[in-house]
Design an enzyme around this catalytic site. Structure first.
Site, PDB file in Angstrom:
ATOM      1  N   ASP A 279       0.825  -1.209   0.000  1.00 31.33           N
ATOM      2  CA  ASP A 279       0.000   0.000   0.000  1.00 31.33           C
ATOM      3  C   ASP A 279       0.859   1.259   0.000  1.00 31.33           C
ATOM      4  OD1 ASP A 279       0.957  -0.473   2.564  1.00 31.33           O
ATOM      5  OD2 ASP A 279      -1.003  -0.884   3.422  1.00 31.33           O
TER       6      ASP A 279
ATOM      7  N   ASP B  43      -7.351  -3.089  14.409  1.00 30.22           N
ATOM      8  CA  ASP B  43      -8.752  -3.369  14.043  1.00 30.22           C
ATOM      9  C   ASP B  43      -8.861  -4.582  13.115  1.00 30.22           C
ATOM     10  OD1 ASP B  43      -7.710  -2.358  11.694  1.00 30.22           O
ATOM     11  OD2 ASP B  43      -9.099  -0.679  11.515  1.00 30.22           O
TER      12      ASP B  43
ATOM     13  N   HIS C 177      -7.189  -5.149  10.347  1.00 33.63           N
ATOM     14  CA  HIS C 177      -7.002  -4.921   8.907  1.00 33.63           C
ATOM     15  C   HIS C 177      -5.733  -5.578   8.399  1.00 33.63           C
ATOM     16  CE1 HIS C 177      -4.757  -0.884   9.794  1.00 33.63           C
ATOM     17  NE2 HIS C 177      -3.865  -1.833   9.590  1.00 33.63           N
TER      18      HIS C 177
HETATM   19  P1  PGA Z   1       2.382  -1.935  12.598  1.00 32.86           P
HETATM   20  O1  PGA Z   1       1.161  -1.839  11.562  1.00 32.86           O
HETATM   21  O2  PGA Z   1       3.281  -2.984  12.053  1.00 32.86           O
HETATM   22  O3  PGA Z   1       3.006  -0.586  12.592  1.00 32.86           O
HETATM   23  O4  PGA Z   1       1.795  -2.307  13.910  1.00 32.86           O
HETATM   24  C1  PGA Z   1       0.577  -3.001  11.084  1.00 32.86           C
HETATM   25  C2  PGA Z   1      -0.632  -2.691  10.224  1.00 32.86           C
HETATM   26  O5  PGA Z   1      -1.293  -1.674  10.466  1.00 32.86           O
HETATM   27  O6  PGA Z   1      -0.922  -3.476   9.322  1.00 32.86           O
END
Ligand code: PGA
Length: 266
Positions: free
Chosen positions: A71, A140, A142
């Protein structure tokens, strides 16, 4: 779906890096390019560091590796320190022998964002699909920017970020939610599930609620990572804190099942 509960973050990172190295080397022995899907965020940093170490030790080369990032934010410059282009260069690509033309990251500044997304899907297809998609998990649930409610048949597209994600990511934008971009381009759930293998890494208490849903709950687009249950080769690698909310029975079951794959690196 496999679940490897490693004792700590370092062990998660080491195990994941070694797995990726093995797969890249296997492809290389067959003279095949290896197509790797990659995330940003704080979780993969340890894995990237172990991959860089292995490259420095000449245990792996990325010359024949093609990457697709998950992304990118819409509307921030590629050289902005919080853009995912910048993140990937700083934390991984600048330290290995990957060829520039083999790096694919969505362009969040493209004139026609929809075309950019469709072209990305076509590019993935044109190289024979993704061999291994590495991902993180949001608080959440995702995966990439596929926020709760995202369809399991979704492909690369433009998404609006939820407040949960904007709050979580504001730590990278001076803790100021107003500075976090509100939209992003992201691969879809189906784009990820189409990969031959998927590895999800997670660490820390903040992921415990989501992981409990994904491991013990049903398949639901409310927790988009739960789509991993549908994948023939899905692996979750996490630390002890990240499974704080699963039942003791489930915890023991996976600890026993994967006992030969657990390591302990301080
Ligand atoms: P993080 O983010 O590795 O910074 O915890 C993971 C995500 O939001 O997919």
């Amino acid at each position: 779906m496999r679940l490897l509960i490693q004792p700590n973050y370092n062990s998660v990172s080491y195990w994941t890096a070694e797995y990726i190295i093995k797969e890249i080397n296997k492809a290389q022995q067959k003279d095949k390019k290896f197509v790797l899907g990659l995330p940003t965020g704080s979780t993969p940093l340890g894995t990237y560091q172990y991959l860089i170490n292995a490259y420095n030790d000449k245990r792996v080369s990325f010359k024949d590796v093609i990457t697709f990032n998950m992304d990118e934010y819409v509307g921030i410059a590629e050289d902005h320190p919080e853009s995912y282009h910048f993140f990937m260069r700083k934390n991984f690509f600048d330290h290995i022998d990957i060829q520039q033309e083999n790096i694919n990251i969505l362009n969040g500044n493209a004139e026609d964002l929809e075309k950019e997304c469709n072209d990305y899907e076509e590019k993935i297809k044109s190289v024979g699909g993704i061999d291994l998609f590495l991902g993180g998990i949001g608080p959440d649930g995702h995966i990439a920017f596929n926020e709760p409610g995202s369809s399991f048949t979704s492909k690369t597209r433009i998404k609006t970020l939820t407040e949960d994600t904007i709050v979580a990511n504001s730590r990278f934008f001076d803790n100021d939610m107003t500075k976090v971009p509100k939209t992003a381009l992201t691969v879809g759930v189906e784009t990820i599930l189409s990969a031959k293998e998927v590895i999800i890494i997670a660490n820390g208490h903040s992921k415990a609620r989501a992981l409990a849903k994904v491991i013990e709950g049903g398949i639901s687009q409310r927790w988009t990572v739960s789509a991993l249950q549908l994948h023939p080769k899905g692996i979750i690698v996490c630390d002890e804190q990240a499974v704080y909310e699963i039942t003791v029975g489930t915890y023991r079951y996976f600890k026993q099942l994967e006992k030969d794959n657990l390591i302990n690196i301080d």
